[in-house]
Design an enzyme around this catalytic site. Structure first.
Site, PDB file in Angstrom:
ATOM      1  CD  GLU A   1      -3.475   4.747   6.970  1.00 16.36           C
ATOM      2  OE1 GLU A   1      -4.423   4.620   7.691  1.00 16.36           O
ATOM      3  OE2 GLU A   1      -2.367   4.303   6.965  1.00 16.36           O
TER       4      GLU A   1
ATOM      5  CG  ASP B   1      -0.511  -0.588   2.464  1.00 17.11           C
ATOM      6  OD1 ASP B   1       0.785  -0.689   2.450  1.00 17.11           O
ATOM      7  OD2 ASP B   1      -1.318  -0.389   3.402  1.00 17.11           O
TER       8      ASP B   1
HETATM    9 ZN   LIG Z   1      -2.454   3.230   9.048  1.00 16.81          ZN
HETATM   10 ZN   LIG Z   2      -0.936   1.097   7.503  1.00 18.96          ZN
END
Ligand SMILES: [Zn+2]
Ligand SMILES: [Zn+2]
Length: 430
Positions: free
Chosen positions: A185, A117
């Site tokens: 997130e 990510d």
């Molecule tokens: Zn985070």
């Molecule tokens: Zn994270």
């Protein structure tokens, strides 16, 4: 505390540290990872990977993009850096960020998928001399945005792995897909990436998170709790609070009673659960019975079933509060995090690889349940449902002031270990 031995490949470490610091300086919020995606595309293409990025990955626009001012600022910043005609950037309109990079090995073999990510958080990074990125001059250059969860490290491990695999193509067979996923997130990127055709052929899927445990520890089978986040609106009828309160239908009262009820939800014996109301808004005059209230709440559970139980119980509470006050209500999903069990076989083979690399036994931990949520669960679920194996690792280290804090940090030696671990899994042909 057990100490982490330094990564044995010092040349690799120098390169990874430089990469991590470069990306740490230029964090971007969820769904605005324009610069990050473009830079990754550029390097991966130069390494010989075939890449698919931006619009090509999306069937529909992201469900929870940032407000338009935030987005415009990020786009303009990327344009200033990359030039207005940058081909990577022009393929990312409408918040369609992220990329998948694919490389063929030498001959037949398994299809591996690794997910990293890439998004950051709306946090002002500390400039305190005790905070290493500030002390060493690589703190965020984007005001109000910070890599405060270690995703700069995740994408660095992805790039490091990409470089090694490209340089050693004669030593592995099959195919590798590297998924650089946006918007973890806000729980959005995982669901989009879970639907990608590249993932549909993955036989071995791995992802990881840095930090988390605040101590040195490598975990091979980390599961994250499930979460469902909802937006609610209560609608009543306005009336004069003195003259005609009997004519009003009080949405504010209904919402307040709902909040009390949410925190008093019964719990499930099957595992831990959580509930929280994080936003509550009613703009109204003091002499008017309030006719509209908006709130956002979340429920979490140790697994999807417990989370669903909490979500259903919460729905009863909201409905009851609305009925008590003769108002109406609506609920929409803001975001969801799935929790899905890992493959034990794969966790065990990662553990064996870690031992073979010489990581000390005292640092190795079989499993851990994280009291937070991660949208990689959607990808893990997809791979396992199609018969593949998947697991989520934690590369734990002390984390400064903690995840999502202005002084978050991690030990960069983990970057080297992460690359070596993932690389060995691909090189180890069965
Ligand atoms: Zn985070
Ligand atoms: Zn994270």
């Amino acid at each position: 505390m057990s100490e982490l031995p330094p990564c044995p490949d010092r040349e690799l470490m120098l390169e990874l540290s430089e990469t991590r610091r470069r990306f740490h300086r230029t964090p971007e919020l969820s769904w605005t990872e324009y610069l990050t995606t473009a830079r990754l595309c550029q390097e991966l293409e130069a390494l010989g990977y075939s890449i698919e990025w931006g619009e090509a990955l999306y069937r529909q626009p992201p469900g929870n993009p940032p407000d338009s001012d935030t987005d415009r600022a990020a786009w303009q910043r990327a344009e200033r850096t990359l030039g207005a005609n940058n081909r990577y950037l022009s393929g990312m309109r409408g918040n369609r960020t992220g990329l998948v990079a694919t490389l063929e090995g030498n001959g037949p073999g398994r299809v591996f998928g690794f997910r990293f990510d890439i998004d950051a958080l709306p946090i002002n990074e500390s400039l305190d001399a005790g905070h290493e990125p500030a002390a060493r001059g690589f703190a965020s250059e984007h005001a109000g945005i910070m890599h405060a969860c270690g995703h700069d490290g995740h994408l660095t491990i992805g790039l490091g792995l990409a470089r090694r695999l490209a340089a050693r193509r004669e030593r592995w067979g099959g195919r590798v897909h590297l998924f650089f996923q946006p918007a973890e997130e806000v729980a959005g990127g995982g669901a989009v990436f879970a639907g990608l055709p590249q993932l549909a052929e993955v036989e071995r899927f791995l992802t990881l998170h840095l930090g988390i445990l605040d101590r040195y520890r490598i975990v091979f089978d980390a599961t994250w709790i499930a979460a469902r986040i909802y937006d609610v609106v209560f609608r009543g009828r306005a009336s004069h609070a003195g003259n005609a309160p009997q004519d009003g239908r009080n949405a504010l009262l209904a919402a307040c009673q709902a909040v009390q009820g949410l925190y008093a939800l019964p719990r499930h014996s099957g595992g831990m659960s959580r509930v929280n109301v994080g936003r509550f808004r009613s703009d109204n005059a003091q002499n008017v019975i309030a006719d509209e209230v908006r709130l956002r709440y979340e429920v979490r559970g140790a697994d999807n079933a417990i989370c669903d139980f909490m979500a259903a119980a919460a729905e009863q509470v909201l409905d009851g509060a609305a009925r008590m006050n003769a108002v109406t209500w609506e609920r929409s999903v803001f975001a969801e995090f799935s929790s899905y069990p890992n493959s034990r076989d794969l966790a065990e083979s990662v553990a064996a690889t870690a031992r073979a690399l010489g990581l000390p036994e005292a640092l190795l931990q079989d499993s851990f349940l994280v009291s937070a949520s991660e949208d990689a669960g959607f990808l893990i679920q997809r791979v396992r449902e199609q018969g593949g194996q998947a697991t989520h690792l934690i590369l734990g280290s002390p984390v400064g002031g903690g995840h999502h804090s202005p002084t978050f940090d991690f030990d960069e030696e983990l970057l080297g270990w992460g690359v070596l671990l993932f690389e060995s899994l691909v090189l180890d042909k069965p």
